[in-house]
Design a protein around this motif. Structure first.
Motif, PDB file in Angstrom:
ATOM      1  N   THR A 110      -1.256 -47.158 -36.095  1.00 48.03           N
ATOM      2  CA  THR A 110      -0.912 -46.184 -35.061  1.00 48.03           C
ATOM      3  C   THR A 110      -1.339 -44.788 -35.500  1.00 48.03           C
ATOM      4  N   SER A 149      -1.051 -40.385 -28.804  1.00 43.97           N
ATOM      5  CA  SER A 149      -0.838 -41.482 -29.732  1.00 43.97           C
ATOM      6  C   SER A 149      -1.821 -42.589 -29.423  1.00 43.97           C
ATOM      7  N   CYS A 150      -2.042 -43.480 -30.396  1.00 49.20           N
ATOM      8  CA  CYS A 150      -2.806 -44.688 -30.120  1.00 49.20           C
ATOM      9  C   CYS A 150      -2.296 -45.808 -31.009  1.00 49.20           C
ATOM     10  N   ILE A 151      -2.571 -47.024 -30.589  1.00 51.02           N
ATOM     11  CA  ILE A 151      -2.144 -48.206 -31.324  1.00 51.02           C
ATOM     12  C   ILE A 151      -3.266 -49.223 -31.317  1.00 51.02           C
ATOM     13  N   ILE A 210       4.954 -45.375 -30.463  1.00 51.64           N
ATOM     14  CA  ILE A 210       4.123 -46.263 -29.643  1.00 51.64           C
ATOM     15  C   ILE A 210       4.323 -47.696 -30.126  1.00 51.64           C
ATOM     16  N   SER A 211       4.338 -48.627 -29.191  1.00 47.13           N
ATOM     17  CA  SER A 211       4.484 -50.040 -29.540  1.00 47.13           C
ATOM     18  C   SER A 211       3.807 -50.868 -28.464  1.00 47.13           C
ATOM     19  N   TYR A 243      -0.478 -40.494 -34.325  1.00 49.87           N
ATOM     20  CA  TYR A 243       0.326 -39.589 -33.511  1.00 49.87           C
ATOM     21  C   TYR A 243      -0.172 -38.160 -33.675  1.00 49.87           C
TER      22      TYR A 243
END
Length: 126
Positions: A58, A49-51, A70-71, A60
């Motif tokens: 985001t 994942s990335c944010i 993710i947060s 996934y």
């Protein structure tokens, strides 16, 4: 010293939950996108994942969509990965890493990250 430190890993039964944290020291995460990766024994490191820096975008992996979230809390200089409905195939060392950007259209690969944590082990087993 610029560092990312992961925590929150452990042993959990299938169907259980864990929340991983990625905390920065020596620099602020405000300007960085953060990615989570994982690597199982004998396998390549894969994106999870990335944010984005603002938290507005985001990404996934298909294998975790609908189960992981993710947060980030920039006030705490920390990014989180909430993992629910865990499966044995989620077992791996999980890493967080910092890069310049991540969005719905841009998801950097491992070689494009500037800082990495040391990893935290997640084991899903009965």
């Amino acid at each position: 010293q610029l560092q990312l430190v992961e925590s929150g890993g452990g042993l959990v039964q299938p169907g259980g939950s864990l929340r991983l944290s990625c905390a920065a020291s020596g620099f602020t995460l405000d300007y960085y996108a953060i990615g989570w990766f994982r690597q199982a024994p004998g396998k390549e490191r894969e994106r999870v994942s990335c944010i984005s820096s603002s938290g507005g975008s985001t990404n996934y992996a298909d294998s975790v969509k609908g189960r992981f979230t993710i947060s980030r809390d920039n006030a705490k200089n920390t990014v989180y990965l909430q993992m629910n409905s865990l499966k044995p195939e989620d077992t791996a060392v999980y890493y967080c890493a910092a890069t310049l950007s991540c969005s719905g259209f841009v998801w950097p690969r491992a070689g494009e990250y500037d800082y990495w944590g040391q990893g935290t082990q997640v084991t899903v087993s009965s």
